[in-house]
Design a protein around this motif. Sequence first.
Motif, PDB file in Angstrom:
ATOM      1  N   VAL A 115      -6.869   0.502  -0.662  1.00 51.94           N
ATOM      2  CA  VAL A 115      -7.549   0.385  -1.949  1.00 51.94           C
ATOM      3  C   VAL A 115      -8.729  -0.585  -1.854  1.00 51.94           C
ATOM      4  O   VAL A 115      -9.194  -1.120  -2.869  1.00 51.94           O
ATOM      5  CB  VAL A 115      -6.586  -0.009  -3.108  1.00 51.94           C
ATOM      6  CG1 VAL A 115      -5.526   1.062  -3.316  1.00 51.94           C
ATOM      7  CG2 VAL A 115      -5.968  -1.377  -2.881  1.00 51.94           C
ATOM      8  N   GLY A 116      -9.223  -0.776  -0.646  1.00 56.46           N
ATOM      9  CA  GLY A 116     -10.451  -1.550  -0.446  1.00 56.46           C
ATOM     10  C   GLY A 116     -10.329  -3.001  -0.829  1.00 56.46           C
ATOM     11  O   GLY A 116     -11.221  -3.541  -1.475  1.00 56.46           O
ATOM     12  N   PHE A 117      -9.200  -3.629  -0.440  1.00 58.10           N
ATOM     13  CA  PHE A 117      -8.971  -5.043  -0.740  1.00 58.10           C
ATOM     14  C   PHE A 117      -9.025  -5.299  -2.243  1.00 58.10           C
ATOM     15  O   PHE A 117      -9.428  -6.369  -2.690  1.00 58.10           O
ATOM     16  CB  PHE A 117      -9.956  -5.942   0.019  1.00 58.10           C
ATOM     17  CG  PHE A 117     -10.056  -5.604   1.485  1.00 58.10           C
ATOM     18  CD1 PHE A 117      -8.952  -5.711   2.303  1.00 58.10           C
ATOM     19  CD2 PHE A 117     -11.240  -5.149   2.021  1.00 58.10           C
ATOM     20  CE1 PHE A 117      -9.024  -5.380   3.651  1.00 58.10           C
ATOM     21  CE2 PHE A 117     -11.332  -4.812   3.364  1.00 58.10           C
ATOM     22  CZ  PHE A 117     -10.215  -4.941   4.183  1.00 58.10           C
ATOM     23  N   GLY A 118      -8.647  -4.285  -3.009  1.00 54.56           N
ATOM     24  CA  GLY A 118      -8.609  -4.384  -4.464  1.00 54.56           C
ATOM     25  C   GLY A 118      -9.798  -3.765  -5.170  1.00 54.56           C
ATOM     26  O   GLY A 118      -9.743  -3.521  -6.371  1.00 54.56           O
ATOM     27  N   SER A 119     -10.871  -3.485  -4.442  1.00 53.26           N
ATOM     28  CA  SER A 119     -12.066  -2.934  -5.094  1.00 53.26           C
ATOM     29  C   SER A 119     -11.825  -1.548  -5.678  1.00 53.26           C
ATOM     30  O   SER A 119     -12.469  -1.169  -6.650  1.00 53.26           O
ATOM     31  CB  SER A 119     -13.246  -2.901  -4.121  1.00 53.26           C
ATOM     32  OG  SER A 119     -12.988  -2.044  -3.023  1.00 53.26           O
ATOM     33  N   GLY A 120     -10.895  -0.805  -5.122  1.00 57.00           N
ATOM     34  CA  GLY A 120     -10.589   0.529  -5.626  1.00 57.00           C
ATOM     35  C   GLY A 120      -9.687   0.525  -6.851  1.00 57.00           C
ATOM     36  O   GLY A 120      -9.382   1.574  -7.399  1.00 57.00           O
ATOM     37  N   LEU A 121      -9.254  -0.651  -7.263  1.00 58.49           N
ATOM     38  CA  LEU A 121      -8.371  -0.744  -8.424  1.00 58.49           C
ATOM     39  C   LEU A 121      -9.137  -0.908  -9.731  1.00 58.49           C
ATOM     40  O   LEU A 121      -8.536  -1.111 -10.782  1.00 58.49           O
ATOM     41  CB  LEU A 121      -7.375  -1.900  -8.239  1.00 58.49           C
ATOM     42  CG  LEU A 121      -6.447  -1.756  -7.035  1.00 58.49           C
ATOM     43  CD1 LEU A 121      -5.547  -2.980  -6.906  1.00 58.49           C
ATOM     44  CD2 LEU A 121      -5.626  -0.478  -7.117  1.00 58.49           C
ATOM     45  N   ALA A 122     -10.464  -0.815  -9.666  1.00 59.41           N
ATOM     46  CA  ALA A 122     -11.275  -0.876 -10.891  1.00 59.41           C
ATOM     47  C   ALA A 122     -10.833   0.260 -11.810  1.00 59.41           C
ATOM     48  O   ALA A 122     -10.608   1.381 -11.349  1.00 59.41           O
ATOM     49  CB  ALA A 122     -12.752  -0.745 -10.550  1.00 59.41           C
ATOM     50  N   PRO A 123     -10.705  -0.007 -13.105  1.00 58.31           N
ATOM     51  CA  PRO A 123     -10.202   1.021 -14.014  1.00 58.31           C
ATOM     52  C   PRO A 123     -11.116   2.243 -14.149  1.00 58.31           C
ATOM     53  O   PRO A 123     -10.657   3.340 -14.418  1.00 58.31           O
ATOM     54  CB  PRO A 123     -10.054   0.295 -15.353  1.00 58.31           C
ATOM     55  CG  PRO A 123     -10.856  -0.949 -15.229  1.00 58.31           C
ATOM     56  CD  PRO A 123     -10.968  -1.269 -13.775  1.00 58.31           C
ATOM     57  N   LYS A 124     -12.413   2.052 -13.956  1.00 54.02           N
ATOM     58  CA  LYS A 124     -13.366   3.165 -14.018  1.00 54.02           C
ATOM     59  C   LYS A 124     -14.188   3.158 -12.736  1.00 54.02           C
ATOM     60  O   LYS A 124     -14.522   2.102 -12.202  1.00 54.02           O
ATOM     61  CB  LYS A 124     -14.312   2.999 -15.212  1.00 54.02           C
ATOM     62  CG  LYS A 124     -13.615   2.919 -16.536  1.00 54.02           C
ATOM     63  CD  LYS A 124     -13.890   4.119 -17.349  1.00 54.02           C
ATOM     64  CE  LYS A 124     -13.310   3.870 -18.736  1.00 54.02           C
ATOM     65  NZ  LYS A 124     -12.773   4.987 -19.339  1.00 54.02           N
ATOM     66  N   ALA A 125     -14.519   4.343 -12.243  1.00 56.76           N
ATOM     67  CA  ALA A 125     -15.388   4.530 -11.077  1.00 56.76           C
ATOM     68  C   ALA A 125     -14.945   3.720  -9.855  1.00 56.76           C
ATOM     69  O   ALA A 125     -15.727   2.968  -9.282  1.00 56.76           O
ATOM     70  CB  ALA A 125     -16.834   4.215 -11.438  1.00 56.76           C
ATOM     71  N   PRO A 126     -13.675   3.879  -9.420  1.00 56.78           N
ATOM     72  CA  PRO A 126     -13.226   3.092  -8.272  1.00 56.78           C
ATOM     73  C   PRO A 126     -14.009   3.395  -6.994  1.00 56.78           C
ATOM     74  O   PRO A 126     -14.221   2.492  -6.173  1.00 56.78           O
ATOM     75  CB  PRO A 126     -11.746   3.468  -8.124  1.00 56.78           C
ATOM     76  CG  PRO A 126     -11.607   4.779  -8.828  1.00 56.78           C
ATOM     77  CD  PRO A 126     -12.628   4.758  -9.928  1.00 56.78           C
ATOM     78  N   GLY A 127     -14.469   4.623  -6.819  1.00 59.23           N
ATOM     79  CA  GLY A 127     -15.264   4.961  -5.640  1.00 59.23           C
ATOM     80  C   GLY A 127     -16.588   4.226  -5.620  1.00 59.23           C
ATOM     81  O   GLY A 127     -17.050   3.777  -4.560  1.00 59.23           O
TER      82      GLY A 127
END
Length: 173
Positions: free
Chosen positions: A28-40
């Motif tokens: 999950v990209g060290f948490g960066s992919g856990l953004a609620p919108k637009a994780p990519g």
Amino acid sequence: MDINTLHKPTIDFKQMNWAERCIVFCGVGFGSGLAPKAPGTFGSAFALLFVPLWFAIGFSASVVLMVLMSIIGIYICGQTAKIMGVHDDGRIVWDEFAGQSITFLPLIYVGSINWVWGLAAFALFRLFDIWKPWPIRVIDRQVGGGFGIMLDDIIAGIWAAACIIIYLYISKA
């Protein structure tokens, strides 16, 4: 609309052993992919933190590390998807790390970057990653596992890098 589209399964780190936690945290990209919108998009933006490293080590070393990042990413993305129980979940962004990094290879080769090139490289990768022109769309739909998760983003990075190469070539003519 599929229920998984509306409600993604939660990631319960408490239920994982330490190895699974490490794998999923990387996936999950060290948490960066856990953004609620637009994780990519957040994962791709986080990958921009690697750009100074790529420039510092040079083109050849960058290629080697990006290949290793991609090979390791096959395992990380595949295992993260398996642990999460969802194939190519949007929160898995290690593949964005590799694809976004590949986009910068032409700029690393010529040894030149500024904020305009950085923004252009970011935008080109996101365009191809979201739009999914051929063969990215085919791969995204037909190639499974960690290899499929990684391959569509690697090709999006190659397409974006190709656009930069074409522009650099034309601008020198």
